[in-house]
Design an enzyme around this catalytic site. Sequence first.
Site, PDB file in Angstrom:
ATOM      1  N   THR A  49     -40.474   3.006 -46.654  1.00 22.26           N
ATOM      2  CA  THR A  49     -39.906   1.694 -46.561  1.00 22.26           C
ATOM      3  C   THR A  49     -39.863   0.705 -45.350  1.00 22.26           C
ATOM      4  OG1 THR A  49     -38.498   2.248 -48.235  1.00 22.26           O
ATOM      5  CG2 THR A  49     -37.909   0.286 -47.030  1.00 22.26           C
TER       6      THR A  49
ATOM      7  N   TRP B 154     -38.576  11.981 -49.490  1.00 21.63           N
ATOM      8  CA  TRP B 154     -39.177  10.866 -50.089  1.00 21.63           C
ATOM      9  C   TRP B 154     -40.384  11.362 -50.185  1.00 21.63           C
ATOM     10  CZ3 TRP B 154     -34.322   9.644 -48.883  1.00 21.63           C
ATOM     11  CH2 TRP B 154     -33.817   8.406 -49.536  1.00 21.63           C
TER      12      TRP B 154
ATOM     13  N   ASN C 275     -36.822  11.625 -54.066  1.00 19.12           N
ATOM     14  CA  ASN C 275     -36.565  10.356 -54.061  1.00 19.12           C
ATOM     15  C   ASN C 275     -37.229   9.213 -55.026  1.00 19.12           C
ATOM     16  OD1 ASN C 275     -34.429   8.095 -53.450  1.00 19.12           O
ATOM     17  ND2 ASN C 275     -36.375   7.041 -52.740  1.00 19.12           N
ATOM     18  N   GLU C 276     -36.402   8.866 -56.096  1.00 22.53           N
ATOM     19  CA  GLU C 276     -37.062   7.853 -57.109  1.00 22.53           C
ATOM     20  C   GLU C 276     -38.400   8.301 -57.744  1.00 22.53           C
ATOM     21  OE1 GLU C 276     -36.593   3.978 -55.547  1.00 22.53           O
ATOM     22  OE2 GLU C 276     -34.132   4.055 -55.656  1.00 22.53           O
TER      23      GLU C 276
ATOM     24  N   GLU D 264     -27.821   5.918 -54.445  1.00 22.99           N
ATOM     25  CA  GLU D 264     -28.401   5.126 -53.569  1.00 22.99           C
ATOM     26  C   GLU D 264     -27.950   3.836 -54.162  1.00 22.99           C
ATOM     27  OE1 GLU D 264     -32.476   5.066 -52.098  1.00 22.99           O
ATOM     28  OE2 GLU D 264     -32.387   3.001 -52.211  1.00 22.99           O
TER      29      GLU D 264
ATOM     30  N   ARG E 239     -30.291  -5.707 -56.748  1.00 25.42           N
ATOM     31  CA  ARG E 239     -30.459  -5.247 -58.179  1.00 25.42           C
ATOM     32  C   ARG E 239     -29.600  -4.401 -58.636  1.00 25.42           C
ATOM     33  NH1 ARG E 239     -33.416  -0.930 -54.477  1.00 25.42           N
ATOM     34  NH2 ARG E 239     -34.985  -2.674 -53.998  1.00 25.42           N
TER      35      ARG E 239
HETATM   36  C1  147 Z   1     -35.131   1.888 -52.850  1.00 24.37           C
HETATM   37  C2  147 Z   1     -35.467   3.419 -51.991  1.00 24.37           C
HETATM   38  O1  147 Z   1     -35.123   4.535 -52.205  1.00 24.37           O
HETATM   39  C3  147 Z   1     -35.262   3.045 -50.510  1.00 24.37           C
HETATM   40  O2  147 Z   1     -35.783   3.833 -49.731  1.00 24.37           O
HETATM   41  C4  147 Z   1     -35.531   1.618 -50.126  1.00 24.37           C
HETATM   42  O3  147 Z   1     -36.618   1.361 -50.106  1.00 24.37           O
HETATM   43  C5  147 Z   1     -34.606   0.896 -50.901  1.00 24.37           C
HETATM   44  C6  147 Z   1     -34.873  -0.438 -50.686  1.00 24.37           C
HETATM   45  O4  147 Z   1     -34.203  -1.599 -51.569  1.00 24.37           O
HETATM   46  O5  147 Z   1     -35.083   1.040 -52.270  1.00 24.37           O
HETATM   47  O6  147 Z   1     -36.105   2.110 -53.905  1.00 24.37           O
HETATM   48  C7  147 Z   1     -36.117   1.158 -54.686  1.00 24.37           C
HETATM   49  C8  147 Z   1     -37.171   0.154 -54.608  1.00 24.37           C
HETATM   50  C9  147 Z   1     -37.518  -0.888 -55.343  1.00 24.37           C
HETATM   51  C10 147 Z   1     -36.643  -0.692 -56.355  1.00 24.37           C
HETATM   52  C11 147 Z   1     -35.510   0.232 -56.728  1.00 24.37           C
HETATM   53  C12 147 Z   1     -35.430   0.978 -55.797  1.00 24.37           C
HETATM   54  N1  147 Z   1     -36.924  -1.714 -57.281  1.00 24.37           N
HETATM   55  O7  147 Z   1     -37.908  -2.683 -57.311  1.00 24.37           O
HETATM   56  O8  147 Z   1     -36.330  -1.574 -58.577  1.00 24.37           O
END
Ligand code: 147
Length: 658
Positions: free
Chosen positions: A79, A121, A167-168, A246, A370
């Site tokens: 990020t 991540w 992560n995600e 998060e 969001r």
């Molecule tokens: C999260 C990440 O886990 C973080 O490292 C950081 O990038 C953060 C920034 O807002 O966002 O990841 C996401 C990135 C995009 C979305 C959701 C979570 N999205 O677009 O829905």
Amino acid sequence: LSLYLIVSVNGQYQISDITGVGRQFDGIGGLSGGGATSKLLVSYPEPQRSHILDLLFKPQYGAALQILKVEIGGDAQTTDGSESSHMHTENEENYNRGYEWWLMKEAKMRNPNIALWGLPWAFPGWVGDYGSTPYKNITKAANYIVNWVKGARDVHNLTIDFIGIWNERTWDNSYILELRSVLNQNQLQSVKIVAPDSIEFYPLDYTGFTQNASVFNALHAIGVHYPGTQLPENTRMSSLPLWSSEDYSTFNDDVGAGCWARILNQNYVNGNMTSTIAWNLITSYYSGLPYPRNGLMDAMQPWTGSYVVQDPIWVTAHTTHFTNVGWHYLKHGSGSGLLRGGGSYVSLTDGQNLTIIIETMSHDHSICVRPKLPAYIVIAQNITFTVLGSFYGIPKLYVYKTQFRYDNQSSQVFEKQDDYTIIDHTINLQVEPDCVYTLSTVYSPDRVQENSIPAPQPFPLPYSENFDTYDMDNEPKYLAQQNGAWEIVKTSTESFARQKTISRPIEWCPAPLPGTSAVIGDSSWQALPINVSIKVRSPAVNGARKLFVALKMSGLGCQAHFTSGIFLWLMPNTTTYSISYDLYSLTTVKSGQLSAPISFDTWHSISLSTMGNTMSAQINADYISAPFTGSTMGGFVGIGSSDYGYSDWDDLMIYEVP
Ligand code: 147
């Protein structure tokens, strides 16, 4: 008359434990990483660095965070930069890289009860046998993560409380079971697994995830991201703790603070979630990188010590100063719920103490990044709480108030009010929109006033860095690695920075960079002369194949496809040079031959500058000049390589515009 009726409403609510209490409160935390969000903090001067750490972690002082979640570095962009792995390759381990160990120790020093949490991540490529997922060899992946937990314990005397999956990204039940079993084999039964750290609002139903009884038993809590305070009904009723692992990620003005106030309460009220983690802990990454000012506060001026204590810090204080992990929320309808005039209230107790937190954030003043926030109305209201059960005899409460104002009057932020004397077991409050109130039997001192914060200044020029003043393996200050891992190498004769990622990581970004990069300076820099020395080994011993030195680098983070600038490319062991305006070197704007090759294992001196419409470079004795026709956007000074492999860097000089 009818006009008056719609601007205020009365509401009556009970604060009671007569039918028992609700879920356990598991704490409010900040996330360092995901990625490189604390990069600039570690090189702050004293006493400012200690002041900032106090504001984050010291109990009843600033944010007084109850949880610190950190990235387990994986050498790839996540990020706002990359964080270094503790095992760049399968055969080495090092627990002195980066700044997360330091940060965890500073947090523990201030609050020994703070919970620590690690989550990866990206991963080094070898962890997944050079594929694109860490689940190809689950034993390898579990051992890699457990090594990090053991490194924390053995090298830093840090006890890790929670560990996550990926992560995600996708989760894998057999990996969760393997991680649990490898932790147990290492006598780390007390380290609890939180998963899946996925984005919920699509919305995802987690019941399938926990249907497998052994997975259910291996988990401590379900962690979801950006839930928008809601969970699907069947997940919301799960007997596992539910955490917003998060959340926030919002510009830290008072709308960001409003977002944070609303979700801290409503994650429990609407979603039964009992812990919320802010991405990110602190904005300690350069402005010009993605998600500017998304920290609870800003500290991105290590060269001056300047920092800003934004209001999300004080919104956090409204809960953390008056609770501890292990307290319980009161149930919906008997201490927690939505307010009739909009907003919400939660109550927490340890059996004796009572803390009530009210928030009345209006829609437009509490929008988070969001998900989309559905429309709702908040109006002024008279709130009556009837205090029952264990709280029946409480004579008075301490009161703290925040009111964000958007009408040219100044906001009140975490200001201690007169004590509230409870008469007839009843609390009456008149509450306006955009307020946070804490009423508690717990006393906390008035908000600290920061004094003598140095004024911000631009990045100091001229700047020179010879990498001589570090310990081995340190990450160089101010040099914000974007992909790969730069570390100090010291020999008997010299000290320099080496990029140490030698193969493609398991990336986290959807469109990752094929090579390494690091930036330094200021995202607005235009014309600047720089010098740097480079040295590279042969590819046979993992040397990189093509290096770049860049000016005006912009469009960073996971957006590497869009990174523009002036990139001077050199190919070791050849005389070929080229210049491109993009990091992928898709459009070569000039190329040619040097009078002597960039030989392996010796230092080469490189200069690069722009002036007006001309760009110039000097490579050892060769001088190159060409018209500059690229982007007018400013950007950082950058270094890196087109692929993964060692590259050595020394004697970086950045001059003032002549
Ligand atoms: C999260 C990440 O886990 C973080 O490292 C950081 O990038 C953060 C920034 O807002 O966002 O990841 C996401 C990135 C995009 C979305 C959701 C979570 N999205 O677009 O829905």
